[in-house]
Scaffold this active site. Structure first.
Site, PDB file in Angstrom:
ATOM      1  CG  ASP A   1      -0.625  -5.961  12.680  1.00 21.45           C
ATOM      2  OD1 ASP A   1       0.547  -5.902  12.250  1.00 21.45           O
ATOM      3  OD2 ASP A   1      -0.992  -5.403  13.736  1.00 21.45           O
ATOM      4  CG  LEU A   2       2.569  -9.099   7.644  1.00 20.24           C
ATOM      5  CD1 LEU A   2       3.604  -8.821   6.553  1.00 20.24           C
ATOM      6  CD2 LEU A   2       2.056 -10.518   7.541  1.00 20.24           C
TER       7      LEU A   2
ATOM      8  CG  ASP B   1       0.252  -2.395   3.621  1.00 23.79           C
ATOM      9  OD1 ASP B   1       0.291  -2.097   4.837  1.00 23.79           O
ATOM     10  OD2 ASP B   1       1.044  -1.936   2.778  1.00 23.79           O
TER      11      ASP B   1
ATOM     12  CB  SER C   1      18.053  -1.936   5.597  1.00 22.66           C
ATOM     13  OG  SER C   1      18.549  -0.640   5.894  1.00 22.66           O
TER      14      SER C   1
ATOM     15  N   GLY D   1       5.202   3.068  -0.391  1.00 26.15           N
ATOM     16  CA  GLY D   1       6.642   2.921  -0.531  1.00 26.15           C
ATOM     17  C   GLY D   1       7.085   1.955  -1.613  1.00 26.15           C
ATOM     18  CB  ILE D   2       9.945  -0.416  -1.652  1.00 18.58           C
ATOM     19  CG1 ILE D   2      11.047   0.629  -1.421  1.00 18.58           C
ATOM     20  CG2 ILE D   2      10.460  -1.534  -2.553  1.00 18.58           C
ATOM     21  CD1 ILE D   2      12.208   0.126  -0.567  1.00 18.58           C
TER      22      ILE D   2
ATOM     23  CE1 TYR E   1      14.065  -0.657   9.096  1.00 21.12           C
ATOM     24  CE2 TYR E   1      16.314   0.016   8.622  1.00 21.12           C
ATOM     25  CZ  TYR E   1      15.052  -0.333   8.190  1.00 21.12           C
ATOM     26  OH  TYR E   1      14.779  -0.371   6.839  1.00 21.12           O
TER      27      TYR E   1
ATOM     28  N   GLY F   1       7.729  -3.260   6.210  1.00 21.14           N
ATOM     29  CA  GLY F   1       8.710  -2.987   7.256  1.00 21.14           C
ATOM     30  C   GLY F   1       8.398  -1.703   7.986  1.00 21.14           C
TER      31      GLY F   1
ATOM     32  CB  ALA G   1      -0.946   0.011   1.206  1.00 19.24           C
TER      33      ALA G   1
END
Length: 258
Positions: free
Chosen positions: A42-43, A33, A112, A13-14, A152, A72, A11
């Site tokens: 919800d992951l 999403d 990342s 960003g990338i 992160y 993420g 939904a």
């Protein structure tokens, strides 16, 4: 021929960029999403992960040509570990049998450059042991110590190591499923927007992720690389963390690391 591909974080960003690119080339996308997706789940927790897997399997008919874990978060809380590591690995593991049924399946995750930075060892170890309660306990200690910014990179380091380990096993390589990651530098997305708005955070970001080649990336740059990773053309690359970071990784780690 159209392919069926599941994309988490679809939904924004990338993930949103990738879903758009794939739809434009005629693929069927099953987005996952919190909202505005084919599968809203919800992951961050076991129930949401199980629902995401079950609904994707239902919508795909039990066969998937590709899975990309883009979802993420970057909060200085244990939510980052829940979503970035356990959410991503649960989705990939849960959908792996559906990939194995496809003729030329492919899988990828978004890592990342932060995964190369200092981490909390206890968090990473618990993640790699598959012990989510222990990982969350370790995360709570990190937050209490005022080092929530380590969560992160810890989540992304653990994810990269999981991928390196899993990619060459009978379940993945043995089943003909390449599994790789793109590790971006700074990408202009809703998640990174606060970094650009705060002068102190902006400076810290630039110090931590120097990008001598063309500066910050747009989401489409990462999406294009992911599109190739999950394309039929990628028949022999697996277990690789590909840094698309404007040169940050060789700048920070030097020529000896490769």
């Amino acid at each position: 021929m159209a392919r069926t591909i599941a994309v988490s974080g679809s939904a924004s960003g990338i993930g949103e960029s990738l879903a758009g690119l794939l739809r434009d080339q005629g693929d069927k996308i099953i987005g996952v999403d919190l909202k505005d997706a084919e599968v809203c789940a919800d992951l961050a927790g076991p129930e949401g992960r199980a629902r995401a897997v079950a609904e994707v399997l239902d919508l795909s008919g039990g066969t998937l040509d590709g899975v990309v874990a883009c979802a993420g978060v970057s909060a200085f809380t244990d939510l980052t570990v829940k979503v970035n590591y356990f959410g991503a690995t649960a989705l990939l593991d849960g959908l792996r049998p559906a990939l194995a049924r496809a003729e030329r399946p492919r899988a990828a995750v978004v890592g990342s450059i932060s995964g190369t930075q200092p981490v909390d060892g206890a968090v990473v170890r618990a993640c790699l042991e598959g012990d989510e309660p222990a990982a969350l306990e370790a995360s709570a200690r990190v937050v209490k110590a005022g080092a929530g910014n380590k969560l992160y990179p810890s989540s992304k380091s653990a994810l990269a190591q999981w991928l390196r380990r899993a990619s060459v096993t009978p379940d993945w390589a043995g089943a003909g499923i390449p599994l790789n990651a793109i590790a971006p530098g700074v990408v202009r997305t809703p998640m990174s927007a606060p970094l650009f708005e705060d002068e102190r955070m902006f400076k810290a970001m630039n110090d931590a992720v120097p990008m001598p080649l063309n500066g910050y990336a747009d989401a489409e740059v990462i999406a294009e690389a992911l599109r190739w990773l999950i394309s039929p053309a990628n028949s022999h690359m697996t277990g690789q963390i590909i840094y698309i970071d404007g040169g940050a990784e060789p700048t920070l780690r030097g020529p000896e690391a490769f």
